[in-house]
Design a protein around this motif. Structure first.
Motif, PDB file in Angstrom:
ATOM      1  N   ALA A   6       0.781  -1.227   0.272  1.00 39.02           N
ATOM      2  CA  ALA A   6      -0.054   0.084   0.200  1.00 39.02           C
ATOM      3  C   ALA A   6       0.826   1.318  -0.010  1.00 39.02           C
ATOM      4  CB  ALA A   6      -1.043   0.144   1.069  1.00 39.02           C
ATOM      5  N   ASP A   7       0.721   1.693  -0.121  1.00 37.07           N
ATOM      6  CA  ASP A   7       1.047   3.609  -0.547  1.00 37.07           C
ATOM      7  C   ASP A   7       0.414   4.285   0.642  1.00 37.07           C
ATOM      8  OD1 ASP A   7       1.970   6.250  -0.616  1.00 37.07           O
ATOM      9  OD2 ASP A   7       1.743   6.314  -2.843  1.00 37.07           O
ATOM     10  N   LYS A   8       0.522   4.923   1.902  1.00 38.70           N
ATOM     11  CA  LYS A   8       0.226   5.521   3.001  1.00 38.70           C
ATOM     12  C   LYS A   8      -0.300   6.616   2.445  1.00 38.70           C
ATOM     13  CE  LYS A   8       1.434   6.940   6.722  1.00 38.70           C
ATOM     14  NZ  LYS A   8       0.386   7.691   7.497  1.00 38.70           N
ATOM     15  N   PRO A   9      -1.015   7.502   2.514  1.00 34.59           N
ATOM     16  CA  PRO A   9      -1.520   9.035   2.610  1.00 34.59           C
ATOM     17  C   PRO A   9      -1.178   9.226   3.693  1.00 34.59           C
ATOM     18  CG  PRO A   9      -3.220   7.883   2.391  1.00 34.59           C
ATOM     19  CD  PRO A   9      -2.513   6.822   2.325  1.00 34.59           C
ATOM     20  N   LEU A  10      -0.974  11.127   3.632  1.00 35.23           N
ATOM     21  CA  LEU A  10      -0.629  11.403   4.631  1.00 35.23           C
ATOM     22  C   LEU A  10      -1.903  11.876   5.701  1.00 35.23           C
ATOM     23  CD1 LEU A  10       1.549  13.771   5.524  1.00 35.23           C
ATOM     24  CD2 LEU A  10      -0.141  15.738   4.261  1.00 35.23           C
ATOM     25  N   GLY A  11      -1.905  11.554   6.665  1.00 34.25           N
ATOM     26  CA  GLY A  11      -2.625  12.473   8.235  1.00 34.25           C
ATOM     27  C   GLY A  11      -3.073  10.708   8.864  1.00 34.25           C
ATOM     28  N   LEU A  12      -2.428   9.613   8.180  1.00 31.26           N
ATOM     29  CA  LEU A  12      -4.253   7.870   8.330  1.00 31.26           C
ATOM     30  C   LEU A  12      -2.338   7.701   9.154  1.00 31.26           C
ATOM     31  CD1 LEU A  12      -5.840   6.266   5.332  1.00 31.26           C
ATOM     32  CD2 LEU A  12      -6.530   8.287   7.330  1.00 31.26           C
ATOM     33  N   THR A  13      -2.753   6.774  10.410  1.00 31.80           N
ATOM     34  CA  THR A  13      -2.118   6.091  10.659  1.00 31.80           C
ATOM     35  C   THR A  13      -2.018   4.824  10.111  1.00 31.80           C
ATOM     36  OG1 THR A  13      -3.785   5.252  12.267  1.00 31.80           O
ATOM     37  CG2 THR A  13      -3.000   6.973  13.032  1.00 31.80           C
ATOM     38  N   VAL A  18      -4.684  -0.786   7.622  1.00 34.06           N
ATOM     39  CA  VAL A  18      -4.633  -1.972   8.252  1.00 34.06           C
ATOM     40  C   VAL A  18      -6.403  -2.374   7.878  1.00 34.06           C
ATOM     41  CG1 VAL A  18      -4.541  -4.162   9.599  1.00 34.06           C
ATOM     42  CG2 VAL A  18      -2.826  -2.814   9.095  1.00 34.06           C
ATOM     43  N   ALA A  19      -6.968  -0.840   8.761  1.00 34.29           N
ATOM     44  CA  ALA A  19      -8.857  -1.355   8.625  1.00 34.29           C
ATOM     45  C   ALA A  19      -9.497  -1.381   7.080  1.00 34.29           C
ATOM     46  CB  ALA A  19      -9.280  -0.100   9.411  1.00 34.29           C
ATOM     47  N   ARG A  20      -8.626  -0.463   6.418  1.00 29.43           N
ATOM     48  CA  ARG A  20      -9.235   0.386   4.984  1.00 29.43           C
ATOM     49  C   ARG A  20      -9.208  -1.408   4.401  1.00 29.43           C
ATOM     50  NH1 ARG A  20      -9.290   6.332   3.200  1.00 29.43           N
ATOM     51  NH2 ARG A  20      -9.664   7.133   4.928  1.00 29.43           N
ATOM     52  N   ALA A  21      -7.453  -2.252   4.280  1.00 32.83           N
ATOM     53  CA  ALA A  21      -7.411  -3.117   3.628  1.00 32.83           C
ATOM     54  C   ALA A  21      -8.152  -4.448   4.475  1.00 32.83           C
ATOM     55  CB  ALA A  21      -6.065  -3.284   3.964  1.00 32.83           C
ATOM     56  N   ARG A  22      -8.388  -4.752   5.639  1.00 34.86           N
ATOM     57  CA  ARG A  22      -9.725  -5.425   6.001  1.00 34.86           C
ATOM     58  C   ARG A  22     -11.256  -5.156   5.476  1.00 34.86           C
ATOM     59  NH1 ARG A  22      -7.992  -4.877  12.299  1.00 34.86           N
ATOM     60  NH2 ARG A  22      -6.749  -6.213  12.211  1.00 34.86           N
ATOM     61  N   ARG A  23     -11.587  -3.898   4.962  1.00 36.74           N
ATOM     62  CA  ARG A  23     -12.840  -3.891   4.339  1.00 36.74           C
ATOM     63  C   ARG A  23     -12.720  -3.633   2.864  1.00 36.74           C
ATOM     64  NH1 ARG A  23     -12.707   0.900   7.706  1.00 36.74           N
ATOM     65  NH2 ARG A  23     -12.366   2.145   6.038  1.00 36.74           N
ATOM     66  N   GLY A 240      -2.550   3.030  -4.440  1.00 37.14           N
ATOM     67  CA  GLY A 240      -3.379   3.556  -3.405  1.00 37.14           C
ATOM     68  C   GLY A 240      -5.132   2.414  -2.731  1.00 37.14           C
ATOM     69  N   LEU A 241      -4.665   3.639  -1.031  1.00 34.13           N
ATOM     70  CA  LEU A 241      -6.325   2.875  -0.572  1.00 34.13           C
ATOM     71  C   LEU A 241      -7.342   2.689  -1.815  1.00 34.13           C
ATOM     72  CD1 LEU A 241      -5.679   4.096   2.566  1.00 34.13           C
ATOM     73  CD2 LEU A 241      -3.724   2.394   1.303  1.00 34.13           C
ATOM     74  N   GLU A 242      -7.217   3.264  -2.956  1.00 33.99           N
ATOM     75  CA  GLU A 242      -8.433   2.833  -3.175  1.00 33.99           C
ATOM     76  C   GLU A 242      -8.707   2.102  -4.578  1.00 33.99           C
ATOM     77  OE1 GLU A 242      -6.184   5.161  -5.377  1.00 33.99           O
ATOM     78  OE2 GLU A 242      -6.626   5.821  -3.399  1.00 33.99           O
ATOM     79  N   ASP A 243      -7.598   1.428  -4.403  1.00 30.56           N
ATOM     80  CA  ASP A 243      -7.200   0.051  -5.244  1.00 30.56           C
ATOM     81  C   ASP A 243      -6.481  -0.655  -3.960  1.00 30.56           C
ATOM     82  OD1 ASP A 243      -8.112   1.928  -7.675  1.00 30.56           O
ATOM     83  OD2 ASP A 243      -5.920   2.552  -7.310  1.00 30.56           O
ATOM     84  N   LEU A 244      -6.602  -1.127  -3.539  1.00 25.05           N
ATOM     85  CA  LEU A 244      -6.227  -2.186  -2.836  1.00 25.05           C
ATOM     86  C   LEU A 244      -7.056  -3.499  -3.008  1.00 25.05           C
ATOM     87  CD1 LEU A 244      -5.628  -0.712   0.706  1.00 25.05           C
ATOM     88  CD2 LEU A 244      -4.099  -1.155  -0.742  1.00 25.05           C
TER      89      LEU A 244
END
Length: 311
Positions: A6-13, A18-23, A240-244
């Motif tokens: 993943a390419d972690k964006p600014l402002g997220l832990t 991980v939570a977004r990837a689980r979804r 990007g998180l939108e493409d996981l």
């Protein structure tokens, strides 16, 4: 589904990612191989489902960073979260002196973690104590810094480059065209070093920024950080998180950056049964049967210790 980058964006832990990837991947079994602070961006390697067993090996991989270090201002968090709690005049920055200071940090070092970190002492998390107005006595820990290269000195972080492209060696360098990184809002117009770093596991770049400033005789903080590589995973392959949900995956045997041993059927069976056969091996390696990962082992040249065998 094995390993996803993943390419972690600014402002997220990292936990947010991980939570977004689980979804996105419809599973609860997701782990990462090395935390990125909320104000840092870049490569976060995610191990999914059965591949979570790889985390214990991959978290020790070396990592590459681009770091913007602002001189003349210190913060409690050691980064741009702030607030500024110490200042000093920086009349001029001697690049030769900075390079000499950076050379002094190479190799094995003793580094004190930040107070705002997840380090635990006596059952207390350092960040929890710090947020309550206290401070823990954090012991220094051994880290290894492989490379520290000064890419430039700039009058402020806003004047420093933010657009980069990989060079022939795969290292990110300032470029007219390429990837433009998002940094946190600057805390002020402080002289800023742009440093490319390759470090071992457990290294806090925030602590390194603090220590570079101390070696130069001024407070300092980490004004921006991008992780460009973890092991053999690079930013070029991060999603990007939108493409996981449609991200390319890496099989277990290809995810670990370790030497490989091709096992006979007999050796593979012995390892799976927990037996400890002799084998001329030094250090940690993968044992494969064809393309199938059988075990991760440690060896001293005579005796093998099975770290993990796969069924």
């Amino acid at each position: 589904m094995p390993v996803v980058v993943a390419d972690k964006p600014l402002g997220l832990t990292s936990h947010d990612v991980v939570a977004r990837a689980r979804r996105a991947l419809a599973t609860r079994r997701v782990g990462h191989t090395g935390t990125l602070d909320p104000l840092a961006t870049g490569v976060l390697v995610l191990c999914v489902n059965d591949s979570t067993k790889l985390v214990q090996f991959m978290e020790h991989d070396s990592k590459d960073y681009l770091a913007w270090v602002s001189l003349g201002a210190g913060t409690p968090t050691l980064d741009a979260e702030g607030p500024v709690d110490a200042t000093a005049d920086v009349a001029g920055v001697d690049e030769a002196e900075v390079r000499a200071v950076l050379r002094g940090f190479l190799g094995v070092q003793q580094q004190v973690p930040p107070q705002y970190s997840a380090v635990q002492v006596g059952g207390q998390r350092a960040y929890a104590v710090a947020r309550a107005g206290g401070a823990l006595d954090l012991p220094a820990r051994e880290v290894v810094l492989h490379e520290l290269e000064l890419l430039g000195v700039f009058p402020s972080v806003d004047a420093a480059p933010r657009t980069f492209a990989p060079n022939e060696q795969g290292q990110y360098a300032p470029a007219a065209d390429g990837r433009t990184f998002t940094l946190p809002p600057a805390l002020g117009a402080f002289p800023t070093l742009l440093v490319r770093a390759r470090v071992g596991s457990g290294t806090y770049i925030r602590s390194l920024a603090r220590d570079i400033g101390a070696a130069l005789g001024v407070p300092a903080h980490l004004a921006g950080l991008v992780r460009t590589r973890v092991g053999h995973f690079t930013l070029a392959g991060a999603m990007g998180l939108e493409d996981l949900a449609v991200a390319p995956v890496t099989p277990d045997a290809d995810a670990l950056d370790l030497p490989r041993i091709e096992a006979t059927e007999t050796l593979a069976l012995m390892l799976r049964q927990g037996k400890r056969p002799r084998h001329p091996l030094q250090g940690r390696a993968l044992v494969l049967r064809g393309q199938e990962l059988v075990a991760v082992v440690d060896g001293n040249g005579e005796q093998l210790r099975v770290v993990r065998a796969w069924a």
